[in-house]
Write an enzyme that holds these catalytic residues in place. Sequence first.
Site, PDB file in Angstrom:
ATOM      1  N   GLU A   1     -51.611  20.256  52.205  1.00  0.00           N
ATOM      2  CA  GLU A   1     -51.046  18.953  51.832  1.00  0.00           C
ATOM      3  C   GLU A   1     -52.230  18.041  51.564  1.00  0.00           C
ATOM      4  OE1 GLU A   1     -47.996  18.461  51.349  1.00  0.00           O
ATOM      5  OE2 GLU A   1     -46.910  19.917  52.539  1.00  0.00           O
TER       6      GLU A   1
ATOM      7  N   CYS B   1     -51.082   9.220  51.699  1.00  0.00           N
ATOM      8  CA  CYS B   1     -51.209  10.121  50.555  1.00  0.00           C
ATOM      9  C   CYS B   1     -50.122   9.846  49.532  1.00  0.00           C
ATOM     10  CB  CYS B   1     -51.134  11.565  51.029  1.00  0.00           C
ATOM     11  SG  CYS B   1     -49.653  11.913  51.982  1.00  0.00           S
TER      12      CYS B   1
END
Length: 471
Positions: free
Chosen positions: A245, A279
């Site tokens: 990720e 993010c």
Amino acid sequence: MALHRNAAAVFVGQTVDMAYISTNPTTGEVVATFENHTEEEVDALVGLAATSFATYRHTSFEDRAMWMRTAAETFEGELPNIAAVLTEEMGKTFNAARGEVMKCAMTMRYYAEHAESMLMEQSIATSGSRSGVRYDPLGVILAVMPWNFPLWQVVRFAAPALMAGNVGLLKHASNVPRSALLLEDVFRRAGFPNGCFTNLFLPASRVAALIGDDRVAAVTLTGSEAAGQSVAAAAGHALKKCVLELGGSDPFIVANSADLERAVPMAVTGRVQNNGQSCIAAKRFLVVESRYDEFLARFAAEMDEVIVGNPMDPATGVGPLVSAQQRDEIAEQVADAISKGAVVHAGGTAVDGPGFFYRPTVLTGVDASMRAGSEELFGPVAVVEKVRDLDHAISVANATPWGLGASVWANDFAEQEKAIAGIEAGMVFVNAIVASTPELPFGGIKRSGYGRELSSVGIREFCNAKTVFVA
Ligand code: NAP
């Protein structure tokens, strides 16, 4: 392992010969320092995890769910204390920290309830009397995690993984050691058998060797591209399962049919949440020309109004960035853009004084020759760009190396469908900002990584999808 908790406060700039350092970004004060585990300690802890897996894998869903619910109760029951650790350790507002703790508890409860059905053997009709797929746990899973959501990133991995019968080793970011210990303590107190969830104070330089350890079955990393490359290379070398990720530069698209009353405040939230260090934050605001002037004026005004300051104050919208280095990085990206012709509509400067504060900032006129136009902006800085129409917005949205999430604002059904189909990203949210939620898969494509967390897709990443056929 020696633990030095607030023995004598030292300040940024002083040399501290410790690997894990918890610094309060609001003051710059070092709050706690911890030594790395030695090679021998790591070896013993990995051994404990492997031994634990041999029995834990046979525990019932009922037992695992009971321990998971108890862990959730601990988060809920100790909410203010746990949230304060997050604020003190990485600067998120106390409000946001409370939200993170509650989201962890909610997710633990969700997997306590749903893991068994997600992992039920799937029957597939063949010529056999029984055939299909069953989901067995893989083993010891190493989780390399970042500091920006110090509890949530870990729980997002651990709640499904432990419910599936795996055990976890945590290598947390070196600036959030208190969060790491807190997680280990919560799982242990909840009743999970010793070795089911183990914190390792380990420098990044020793991660590759650990991935190669025969007792480690798989690895998941949430973090930067550089870390992703290194972990993926080690996992590739060892031929082990790997989920990544990584970063992103998510577009926030304002289409013709967007409702600006809803879109503008969510654009602000999307950019400044977690002090801009998410993010999945909206980072590039692509606005069709018919709505551009109005959006820019309102967005810049609202970004300007966000209160920057003490993260414990409920009125504060943006607390400090995590470190002086992170604040300087964002300041340099903005300064570089301005020096090459970008226009500042709000913010554009750091805040003087102790702590690592940077004002919410809106830039236009950014292009790929500027750092702000080609790098991830991990702070409260928004780039707004005018596009001709939705097709143009989609092509600009896709013209990046990343593909994590995208937020699209459109009330017209045809515009919604076009964006959902056209955007190259792991997640598309319409009339909402991108968020993670226990029910839906989370993850990206391109340089934002591969594999998924959460949902039945995520929980199966660390399972052996074992084909069963009985003639
Ligand atoms: P980072 O420097 O990559 O750190 C993340 C973790 O990886 C830390 O535990 C770090 O340990 C470790 N690490 C760093 N280099 C490594 C290496 N070469 N080998 C093995 N492990 C290594 O990332 P960050 O600056 O803390 O976090 C920000 C980045 O993470 C941003 O790009 C952000 O977008 C991304 N992120 C992605 C997601 C997502 O779900 N897609 C979520 C949050 C953040 P040390 O601390 O000891 O260096």
